[in-house]
Design an enzyme around this catalytic site. Structure first.
Site, PDB file in Angstrom:
ATOM      1  N   LYS A  52      -4.459 -22.917  11.262  1.00  0.00           N
ATOM      2  CA  LYS A  52      -5.422 -22.418  10.271  1.00  0.00           C
ATOM      3  C   LYS A  52      -5.851 -21.002  10.630  1.00  0.00           C
ATOM      4  O   LYS A  52      -5.975 -20.129   9.774  1.00  0.00           O
ATOM      5  CB  LYS A  52      -6.646 -23.362  10.214  1.00  0.00           C
ATOM      6  CG  LYS A  52      -6.314 -24.687   9.529  1.00  0.00           C
ATOM      7  CD  LYS A  52      -7.384 -25.746   9.720  1.00  0.00           C
ATOM      8  CE  LYS A  52      -6.907 -27.078   9.159  1.00  0.00           C
ATOM      9  NZ  LYS A  52      -7.823 -28.189   9.378  1.00  0.00           N
ATOM     10  N   GLN A  96     -13.084 -29.662  12.356  1.00  0.00           N
ATOM     11  CA  GLN A  96     -11.796 -30.345  12.465  1.00  0.00           C
ATOM     12  C   GLN A  96     -12.025 -31.825  12.777  1.00  0.00           C
ATOM     13  O   GLN A  96     -12.709 -32.159  13.743  1.00  0.00           O
ATOM     14  CB  GLN A  96     -10.945 -29.683  13.567  1.00  0.00           C
ATOM     15  CG  GLN A  96      -9.555 -30.265  13.702  1.00  0.00           C
ATOM     16  CD  GLN A  96      -8.701 -30.056  12.459  1.00  0.00           C
ATOM     17  OE1 GLN A  96      -8.638 -28.959  11.919  1.00  0.00           O
ATOM     18  NE2 GLN A  96      -8.067 -31.118  11.974  1.00  0.00           N
ATOM     19  N   ASP A 119     -13.762 -27.613   2.948  1.00  0.00           N
ATOM     20  CA  ASP A 119     -12.913 -28.817   2.932  1.00  0.00           C
ATOM     21  C   ASP A 119     -13.266 -29.708   1.738  1.00  0.00           C
ATOM     22  O   ASP A 119     -12.569 -30.679   1.458  1.00  0.00           O
ATOM     23  CB  ASP A 119     -13.100 -29.628   4.226  1.00  0.00           C
ATOM     24  CG  ASP A 119     -11.976 -29.373   5.231  1.00  0.00           C
ATOM     25  OD1 ASP A 119     -10.885 -28.972   4.802  1.00  0.00           O
ATOM     26  OD2 ASP A 119     -12.216 -29.590   6.436  1.00  0.00           O
TER      27      ASP A 119
END
Ligand code: NDP
Length: 283
Positions: A52, A96, A119
């Site tokens: 990422k 994460q 997200d």
């Protein structure tokens, strides 16, 4: 023989468009910023975070990593999120997953400001997706929709079957297909006669996490097959949920693993970060 849907190539092409957009934002004095929080030492999570960050730097997005030890307290993570929620230069925040067991994933995800929730896991954003009026889309389902668009695959009126009902893939995927006027069926581990259902699909999207689970006799001739699954074989190689060799002889389009949905998931994160920057700066 199916057309192979090349996610790696598509994502690469779209990353160039994103880099150009970032350049024009920078010319207006806005540099999109993403904060990535990683708790613990899970090697897979470390790889995802590295990828990422690499994507961000390729596109000119600033990424800041906050790596906390495995035994970090839940309160430390929540305080860090509070600081990042208030930070002007950070537009998107990502934690994460998975987080270590002593930390509540739910609490952590709810603490991220919905405006910085790139997200799209915050309940407010999940609700907006349900209503079809959203700022951010979850990364994997949105990446799948982009792939369908890229290959000119229309959803309207088609029989769409999603296998898997997780909050991050299956459920939002079904909702996005429904928004495009697909006729959607969601399957899961309690579905009876799964093969009968999957065989009815014009578009079959599989996200269960079981290597080679979908066999050719579960797929209709000419179906579009999207394989979200990522499984490690004993030899370490990555493989999907679909028996690619056999199913590709029957399908009209199919995604490989690796090189299918994965790169598109990463792409959506970049898109969401830019969107967050635009929203926060009123551009
Ligand atoms: P989850 O484990 O959260 O969900 C799996 C789903 O599959 C559940 O809904 C489960 O049903 C269903 N399922 C399990 N076994 C069967 C079965 N035998 N028949 C029918 N349904 C079944 O997984 P995720 O959604 O998080 O991920 C799914 C896969 O996608 C994984 O391989 C993951 O690594 C991969 N993935 C890939 C991404 C990418 O970018 N390519 C991104 C995210 C995930 P039930 O609800 O009844 O338990």
């Amino acid at each position: 023989m199916a057309t192979i849907i090349n996610g790696k190539e598509t994502a690469g092409k779209k990353r160039l468009e994103i880099a150009a957009e970032v350049k024009s934002l920078k010319a207006r004095g806005v540099t999109p910023g993403l904060a990535v929080i990683l708790v613990g030492n899970d090697p897979a999570s470390r790889t995802y975070v590295n990828n990422k960050e690499k994507d961000c730097s390729e596109c000119g997005i600033v990424s800041e990593e906050y790596a906390l030890p495995e035994d970090a307290k839940e309160s430390e993570v929540l305080e860090l999120i509070d600081r990042l929620n208030a930070a002007e230069h950070i537009n998107g925040i990502l934690v994460q997953l998975p987080v270590p067991k002593h930390i509540s994933e739910e609490k952590v995800l709810r603490r991220i400001s919905p405006r910085k929730d790139v997200d799209a896991f915050h309940p407010e954003n999940v609700g907006k997706i349900m209503l079809g009026d959203y700022d951010f889309l979850p990364c994997t389902p949105s990446g799948v929709m982009d792939l369908l668009d890229e290959y000119g695959i229309r959803v309207e009126g088609k029989s769409c079957v999603v296998v898997g009902r997780s909050n991050i893939v299956g459920k939002p995927q079904a909702m996005l297909l429904l928004h495009r006027n697909g006729t959607v069926t969601i399957c899961h581990s309690r579905t009876k006669n799964l093969a009968e259902v999957t065989k009815g699909a014009d578009i079959l999207i599989v996200a269960i996490g079981k290597a080679d689970f979908i066999k050719a006799d579960m797929v209709k001739d000419g179906a579009v097959v999207i394989d979200v699954g990522m499984n490690r074989r004993p030899d370490g190689k990555l493989t999907g949920d679909v028996d690619f060799a056999k199913v590709s002889e029957k399908a009209s389009f199919i995604t490989p693993v690796p090189g299918g949905v994965g790169p598109m998931t990463r792409l959506t994160l970049l898109k969401n970060t830019i969107k967050a920057a635009r929203l926060q700066k009123g551009i």
